[in-house]
Design a protein around this motif. Structure first.
Motif, mmCIF file in Angstrom:
data_model
loop_
_atom_site.group_PDB
_atom_site.id
_atom_site.type_symbol
_atom_site.label_atom_id
_atom_site.label_comp_id
_atom_site.label_asym_id
_atom_site.label_seq_id
_atom_site.Cartn_x
_atom_site.Cartn_y
_atom_site.Cartn_z
ATOM 1 N N SER A 1 0.829 -1.215 0.000
ATOM 2 C CA SER A 1 0.000 0.000 0.000
ATOM 3 C C SER A 1 0.860 1.259 0.000
ATOM 4 C CB SER A 1 -0.938 0.012 1.211
ATOM 5 O OG SER A 1 -1.977 -0.917 1.034
ATOM 6 N N MET A 2 2.149 1.118 0.282
ATOM 7 C CA MET A 2 3.089 2.230 0.144
ATOM 8 C C MET A 2 3.697 2.223 -1.267
ATOM 9 S SD MET A 2 2.837 3.290 3.234
ATOM 10 C CE MET A 2 1.384 2.404 3.776
ATOM 11 N N SER A 3 3.840 1.043 -1.830
ATOM 12 C CA SER A 3 4.470 0.895 -3.153
ATOM 13 C C SER A 3 3.565 1.378 -4.278
ATOM 14 C CB SER A 3 4.835 -0.575 -3.395
ATOM 15 O OG SER A 3 5.563 -1.089 -2.316
ATOM 16 N N ALA A 4 2.270 1.062 -4.181
ATOM 17 C CA ALA A 4 1.329 1.466 -5.244
ATOM 18 C C ALA A 4 1.283 2.985 -5.415
ATOM 19 C CB ALA A 4 -0.057 0.904 -4.967
ATOM 20 N N PRO A 5 1.160 3.785 -4.331
ATOM 21 C CA PRO A 5 1.153 5.235 -4.526
ATOM 22 C C PRO A 5 2.480 5.785 -5.052
ATOM 23 C CG PRO A 5 1.039 4.692 -2.181
ATOM 24 C CD PRO A 5 0.815 3.430 -2.932
ATOM 25 N N PHE A 6 3.580 5.087 -4.776
ATOM 26 C CA PHE A 6 4.866 5.492 -5.353
ATOM 27 C C PHE A 6 4.781 5.419 -6.877
ATOM 28 C CE2 PHE A 6 9.191 5.106 -6.794
ATOM 29 C CZ PHE A 6 9.946 5.846 -5.903
ATOM 30 N N VAL A 7 4.185 4.351 -7.396
ATOM 31 C CA VAL A 7 4.033 4.187 -8.846
ATOM 32 C C VAL A 7 2.974 5.139 -9.393
ATOM 33 C CG1 VAL A 7 3.444 2.551 -10.686
ATOM 34 C CG2 VAL A 7 4.832 1.792 -8.762
ATOM 35 N N SER A 8 1.932 5.390 -8.609
ATOM 36 C CA SER A 8 0.905 6.350 -9.031
ATOM 37 C C SER A 8 1.514 7.737 -9.213
ATOM 38 C CB SER A 8 -0.226 6.417 -7.992
ATOM 39 O OG SER A 8 -0.876 5.170 -7.889
ATOM 40 N N ASN A 9 2.402 8.105 -8.276
ATOM 41 C CA ASN A 9 3.090 9.393 -8.378
ATOM 42 C C ASN A 9 3.976 9.449 -9.611
ATOM 43 O OD1 ASN A 9 5.901 10.863 -7.627
ATOM 44 N ND2 ASN A 9 4.191 11.995 -6.761
ATOM 45 N N LEU A 10 4.676 8.348 -9.874
ATOM 46 C CA LEU A 10 5.530 8.276 -11.062
ATOM 47 C C LEU A 10 4.687 8.408 -12.334
ATOM 48 C CD1 LEU A 10 8.175 7.787 -12.534
ATOM 49 C CD2 LEU A 10 7.902 5.335 -12.103
ATOM 50 N N ALA A 11 3.542 7.736 -12.362
ATOM 51 C CA ALA A 11 2.646 7.824 -13.520
ATOM 52 C C ALA A 11 2.169 9.257 -13.731
ATOM 53 C CB ALA A 11 1.452 6.893 -13.325
ATOM 54 N N ALA A 12 1.891 9.962 -12.629
ATOM 55 C CA ALA A 12 1.443 11.359 -12.707
ATOM 56 C C ALA A 12 2.550 12.248 -13.286
ATOM 57 C CB ALA A 12 1.021 11.851 -11.335
ATOM 58 N N GLN A 13 3.784 11.990 -12.861
ATOM 59 C CA GLN A 13 4.911 12.777 -13.396
ATOM 60 C C GLN A 13 5.069 12.560 -14.903
ATOM 61 O OE1 GLN A 13 8.643 12.730 -11.046
ATOM 62 N NE2 GLN A 13 7.492 11.549 -9.528
ATOM 63 N N ILE A 14 4.904 11.307 -15.320
ATOM 64 C CA ILE A 14 5.016 10.989 -16.751
ATOM 65 C C ILE A 14 3.898 11.684 -17.532
ATOM 66 C CG2 ILE A 14 4.834 9.112 -18.446
ATOM 67 C CD1 ILE A 14 6.140 7.296 -16.264
ATOM 68 N N LEU A 15 2.679 11.620 -17.001
ATOM 69 C CA LEU A 15 1.533 12.245 -17.671
ATOM 70 C C LEU A 15 1.700 13.763 -17.734
ATOM 71 C CD1 LEU A 15 -1.258 11.858 -18.984
ATOM 72 C CD2 LEU A 15 -2.256 12.019 -16.699
ATOM 73 N N ASN A 16 2.236 14.348 -16.673
ATOM 74 C CA ASN A 16 2.456 15.804 -16.663
ATOM 75 C C ASN A 16 3.501 16.217 -17.695
ATOM 76 O OD1 ASN A 16 0.583 16.467 -14.727
ATOM 77 N ND2 ASN A 16 2.021 16.279 -13.016
ATOM 78 N N THR A 17 4.409 15.301 -18.013
ATOM 79 C CA THR A 17 5.421 15.580 -19.027
ATOM 80 C C THR A 17 4.827 15.583 -20.425
ATOM 81 O OG1 THR A 17 7.097 14.560 -17.622
ATOM 82 C CG2 THR A 17 7.661 14.838 -19.942
ATOM 83 N N ASN A 18 3.852 14.689 -20.637
ATOM 84 C CA ASN A 18 3.206 14.593 -21.950
ATOM 85 C C ASN A 18 1.746 14.207 -21.756
ATOM 86 O OD1 ASN A 18 2.314 14.094 -24.525
ATOM 87 N ND2 ASN A 18 3.955 12.674 -25.065
ATOM 88 N N LYS A 19 0.862 15.190 -21.825
ATOM 89 C CA LYS A 19 -0.565 14.987 -21.574
ATOM 90 C C LYS A 19 -1.254 14.102 -22.621
ATOM 91 C CE LYS A 19 -1.469 17.472 -17.833
ATOM 92 N NZ LYS A 19 -2.123 16.884 -16.653
ATOM 93 N N LYS A 20 -0.578 13.878 -23.747
ATOM 94 C CA LYS A 20 -1.192 13.085 -24.816
ATOM 95 C C LYS A 20 -1.033 11.577 -24.596
ATOM 96 C CE LYS A 20 -0.678 16.630 -28.393
ATOM 97 N NZ LYS A 20 -0.061 16.959 -29.717
ATOM 98 N N LEU A 21 -0.222 11.196 -23.626
ATOM 99 C CA LEU A 21 0.030 9.776 -23.393
ATOM 100 C C LEU A 21 -1.231 9.070 -22.888
ATOM 101 C CD1 LEU A 21 3.524 9.962 -21.656
ATOM 102 C CD2 LEU A 21 3.035 8.991 -23.907
ATOM 103 N N THR A 22 -1.460 7.871 -23.389
ATOM 104 C CA THR A 22 -2.599 7.055 -22.958
ATOM 105 C C THR A 22 -2.164 6.173 -21.781
ATOM 106 O OG1 THR A 22 -2.035 5.211 -24.417
ATOM 107 C CG2 THR A 22 -3.445 6.966 -25.332
ATOM 108 N N PRO A 23 -3.109 5.622 -21.000
ATOM 109 C CA PRO A 23 -2.745 4.724 -19.899
ATOM 110 C C PRO A 23 -1.838 3.556 -20.322
ATOM 111 C CG PRO A 23 -4.999 5.407 -19.611
ATOM 112 C CD PRO A 23 -4.554 5.957 -20.946
ATOM 113 N N PRO A 24 -2.121 2.862 -21.440
ATOM 114 C CA PRO A 24 -1.208 1.785 -21.839
ATOM 115 C C PRO A 24 0.202 2.280 -22.152
ATOM 116 C CG PRO A 24 -3.321 1.516 -22.940
ATOM 117 C CD PRO A 24 -3.339 2.869 -22.282
#
Length: 223
Positions: free
Chosen positions: A170-193
């Motif tokens: 439950s600590m590891s999942a939000p770490f990855v969620s944060n990483l996913a958010a950083q990636i999305l903020n870098t490029n808003k056009k990226l899809t979930p896959p």
């Protein structure tokens, strides 16, 4: 007993459906899901429920079959729900029973879709001894031991923020969620896959992880 199982499936999937709808209405793009229904707890609950309702002990072979069917139904119904929200990326914690999720059920982390990621807990470069794993059903590892976590202010004497080290997937999942958010903020056009692909492909490989995780890697924010 059958009715109790049916009602449990309905409760879980109805709640999950309502959560997803709420998130979608609020345009949430990345969902952290640090929770789970475990194999061990379900076996115990079903065993106790049968005894309470019938006054008899359930045959262990039948119990196993009922538990398997319960989880398979949850997976199928929840997959259909998630399929309605292809623009949302779901990050699931893999569970803290130290079990192989390829062998033992864990909901919802065993839902495998292009917009889902299941996360194990790492202790440095190695899998934490409590973390669930699975070469097929757990995608990647992330820090999950002694993570400083915000504690509810009701426990604070002076009303100030206090932190306490916590461990778990439950600590590891939000770490990855944060990483996913950083990636999305870098490029808003990226899809979930596409975000999922980036996270899994840029992780750090470990020979000791190849038979434990689908990617054989722990996440690497820098990469």
């Amino acid at each position: 007993f059958k009715e109790a199982i049916k009602n449990s499936i309905k409760r879980v999937t109805t709640k999950f459906s309502k959560i997803c709808r709420y998130l979608s209405l609020n345009k949430i793009e990345i969902v952290n899901a640090s929770y789970g229904i475990t194999y061990k707890n379900t076996m115990t609950k079903f065993r106790e429920s049968y005894k309470e309702l019938t006054g008899k002990k359930i045959d262990e072979t039948r119990l196993q079959a009922e538990v398997n069917q319960y989880f398979e139904t949850l997976y199928k119904k929840s997959e259909k729900i998630i399929a309605r929200y292809p623009k949302m990326l779901f990050i699931f914690s893999a569970g803290n029973s130290g079990l192989n999720n390829d062998v033992f059920h864990h909901y919802p982390s065993r839902i495998k879709l292009p917009n889902t990621i299941a996360v194990a807990a790492m202790n440095g470069d190695y899998l934490a001894n409590f973390s669930n794993y699975g070469q097929q059903n757990v995608d990647v590892g992330a820090p999950g031991v002694a993570i400083l976590s915000l504690v509810p202010k009701v426990y604070s004497k002076d009303g100030q923020d206090i932190y306490s080290p916590s461990s778990g997937t439950s600590m590891s999942a939000p770490f990855v969620s944060n990483l996913a958010a950083q990636i999305l903020n870098t490029n808003k056009k990226l899809t979930p896959p596409e975000i999922k692909k980036i996270i899994l492909e840029t992780g750090d490989e470990g020979d000791h992880l190849k038979n434990k995780l689908a990617s054989g890697k722990k996440v690497d924010n820098g990469k």
